[in-house]
Design a protein around this motif. Structure first.
Motif, short mmCIF file in Angstrom:
data_model
loop_
_atom_site.label_atom_id
_atom_site.label_comp_id
_atom_site.label_asym_id
_atom_site.label_seq_id
_atom_site.Cartn_x
_atom_site.Cartn_y
_atom_site.Cartn_z
N GLY A 91 47.54 34.41 39.26
CA GLY A 91 46.74 33.33 39.78
C GLY A 91 46.19 33.58 41.17
N VAL A 92 46.36 34.79 41.68
CA VAL A 92 45.91 35.10 43.04
C VAL A 92 44.39 34.98 43.17
N LEU A 93 43.68 35.32 42.11
CA LEU A 93 42.22 35.28 42.15
C LEU A 93 41.65 33.94 41.70
N GLY A 94 42.50 33.09 41.16
CA GLY A 94 42.01 31.89 40.49
C GLY A 94 41.62 32.26 39.07
N PRO A 95 41.26 31.31 38.24
CA PRO A 95 40.85 31.60 36.86
C PRO A 95 39.69 32.59 36.83
N ILE A 96 39.74 33.54 35.89
CA ILE A 96 38.66 34.53 35.79
C ILE A 96 37.35 33.85 35.41
N ARG A 97 36.31 34.19 36.13
CA ARG A 97 34.98 33.67 35.85
C ARG A 97 34.02 34.75 35.36
N LYS A 98 34.15 35.97 35.90
CA LYS A 98 33.22 37.04 35.51
C LYS A 98 33.92 38.39 35.59
N MET A 99 33.63 39.22 34.60
CA MET A 99 34.08 40.62 34.58
C MET A 99 32.85 41.50 34.40
N ALA A 126 38.52 38.08 44.26
CA ALA A 126 37.97 39.14 43.44
C ALA A 126 38.77 40.42 43.62
N ALA A 127 38.79 41.25 42.59
CA ALA A 127 39.46 42.55 42.66
C ALA A 127 38.63 43.57 41.90
N PHE A 128 38.38 44.71 42.53
CA PHE A 128 37.60 45.78 41.93
C PHE A 128 38.51 46.99 41.72
N ALA A 129 38.60 47.49 40.49
CA ALA A 129 39.27 48.76 40.21
C ALA A 129 38.22 49.86 40.33
N LEU A 130 38.36 50.72 41.33
CA LEU A 130 37.32 51.69 41.65
C LEU A 130 37.47 52.99 40.84
N ASP A 131 38.69 53.34 40.54
CA ASP A 131 38.99 54.50 39.70
C ASP A 131 40.42 54.33 39.22
N ALA A 132 41.08 55.41 38.85
CA ALA A 132 42.42 55.29 38.27
C ALA A 132 43.45 54.73 39.25
N THR A 133 43.27 54.99 40.55
CA THR A 133 44.29 54.61 41.52
C THR A 133 43.81 53.67 42.62
N ARG A 134 42.52 53.69 42.93
CA ARG A 134 42.02 52.92 44.08
C ARG A 134 41.44 51.58 43.63
N LEU A 135 41.64 50.57 44.46
CA LEU A 135 41.01 49.28 44.21
C LEU A 135 40.74 48.61 45.55
N LYS A 136 39.97 47.55 45.50
CA LYS A 136 39.79 46.72 46.69
C LYS A 136 39.87 45.27 46.26
N VAL A 137 40.46 44.46 47.14
CA VAL A 137 40.79 43.09 46.78
C VAL A 137 40.30 42.14 47.86
N ARG A 138 39.67 41.07 47.43
CA ARG A 138 39.27 40.00 48.36
C ARG A 138 40.02 38.74 47.97
N LEU A 139 40.97 38.36 48.81
CA LEU A 139 41.78 37.18 48.56
C LEU A 139 41.05 35.92 49.00
N PRO A 140 41.45 34.76 48.49
CA PRO A 140 40.73 33.51 48.81
C PRO A 140 40.58 33.24 50.31
N GLU A 141 41.61 33.59 51.09
CA GLU A 141 41.55 33.27 52.52
C GLU A 141 40.84 34.36 53.34
N SER A 142 40.38 35.43 52.66
CA SER A 142 39.80 36.55 53.38
C SER A 142 38.28 36.54 53.26
N ALA A 143 37.63 37.09 54.30
CA ALA A 143 36.17 37.21 54.28
C ALA A 143 35.72 38.62 53.92
N THR A 144 36.67 39.52 53.74
CA THR A 144 36.33 40.91 53.43
C THR A 144 37.23 41.45 52.32
#
Length: 366
Positions: free
Chosen positions: A165-173, A282-300
């Motif tokens: 539930g960290v991202l909230g309900p999924i809206r788009k993939m 939002a969370a992006f899986a960039l490849d097999a090991t790397r990802l980037k995550v934007r949490l609700p309280e974050s601007a980046t």
């Protein structure tokens, strides 16, 4: 020095005798060598969990080429599946033949009680998939589907963030898969001859790479079937791929979410990545090991590195062996499961139909 009582001296031997003996490797047969993902099992590091006991491949020259490359004996090679099964009695078979040929592998293996893992996707169409499902259920065998992206730690990290539930309900993939094209990247002709034929593969990029997005979106949505499918395909390179599409976009509609699957043989580089947007993060899986995550309280977005998957969840054949030996439970919600992949084939068939008619196709299909 006082000697130990005889009974204590025997205790280590007793304890050793009580230890469970290691399970023997699962006897595995390989059905076909024409799917180049077969290098995965042929070149796999020795883990002691499987033993390749036979290979069914009528193309002797291809088998000799791979035998030289990977160092296996040609004594393992049989001209057809039936003779390999009869001679070697495998416990499981991995299918690296054409997608159309997956059904005949299950038809041969299921009545013998032999488990099957096919390379993605499960089947060339829904008719084949339903026959395969029926055979697997009737004869109580495992019928698994392998995708490279199943073993990506980044995808599992994104899934856990969504489930928690960290991202909230999924809206788009938005899921991107593909490369410059199978001919352009140098796939051998034994592979491209069937991969680029709609009979043997079911389509072009829409099947070859659309299946990844269908598999991942079904998993992220916890096995929920989309309500509709809309697809657009193109032949950007008809001189190379005259029989099939090389560009496809598939849109899946859910009651409160949407998936956009971009499958292409026209990317300027190879990619298997995805973006998952929740209501608040939002969370992006960039490849097999790397990802980037934007949490609700974050601007980046914050970069992260996913941990490696634990054994046997780090490798298709380790998973197959563990399920055959029943050292782990079968998970019908997993990426490899028959339940997930029946929906994948339904999505792909609807996508092909939509691309042909230009209309949205509603699920479930008849």
């Amino acid at each position: 020095m006082k000697s130990l009582p005889f009974t204590l001296m025997l205790l280590p031997l007793y304890m050793l005798a009580q230890q469970p003996s290691p399970k023997p490797p699962v006897r595995v047969g390989v059905a076909g060598l024409v799917h180049t993902h077969v290098h995965w099992i042929l070149g796999r590091a020795e883990r002691g969990d499987i033993e390749i006991v036979g290979i069914a491949e009528p193309n002797r020259e291809l088998a000799e080429r791979y035998a030289k490359q990977h160092g296996f004996s040609m004594d393992l090679v049989y001209p057809d599946l039936e003779s390999m099964l009869e001679a070697t009695k495998p416990e499981a078979v991995t299918a690296f033949n054409t997608i159309y040929g997956h059904l005949e592998v299950v038809e041969a293996c299921a009545p013998r009680g032999i488990h099957v893992m096919v390379e993605k996707p499960l089947a060339v169409n829904l008719e084949h998939a339903r026959k395969m499902e029926s055979l697997a259920q009737e004869h109580n065998i495992l019928l698994l589907t392998n995708y490279e992206t199943t073993w990506y730690g980044s995808n599992h990290k994104v899934k856990s963030l969504a489930d928690e539930g960290v991202l909230g309900p999924i809206r788009k993939m938005v899921i991107h898969d593909g490369h410059e094209g199978p001919i352009e990247i140098g796939c051998n002709p034994e592979f491209t001859d069937w991969l680029c034929d709609p009979k043997w593969n079911g389509g072009g990029a829409i099947i070859d790479f659309g299946c990844y997005g269908a598999n991942l979106s079904t998993w992220l949505m916890k096995g929920e079937r989309p309500t509709s499918v809309f697809a657009v395909t193109q032949q950007i390179k008809p001189h190379l791929y005259p029989k099939v599409d090389d560009e496809a976009t598939i849109v899946l509609t859910y009651p409160e979410a949407q998936a956009i699957i971009q499958a292409s043989w026209n990317w300027p580089y190879s990619r298997k990545d995805m973006e998952v947007y929740g209501k608040s993060g939002a969370a992006f899986a960039l490849d097999a090991t790397r990802l980037k995550v934007r949490l609700p309280e974050s601007a980046t977005f914050e970069p992260q590195t996913a941990t490696a998957r634990p054994a046997p969840y780090d490798d298709p054949f380790a998973l197959l062996a563990a399920l055959v030996r029943k050292t782990i439970p079968y998970d019908e919600m997993s990426l490899s499961s028959l339940e997930n992949n029946m929906i994948v084939v339904e999505i792909l068939q609807a996508a092909v139909q939509s691309a042909e008619t230009g209309e949205r196709v509603h699920l479930p299909l008849d």
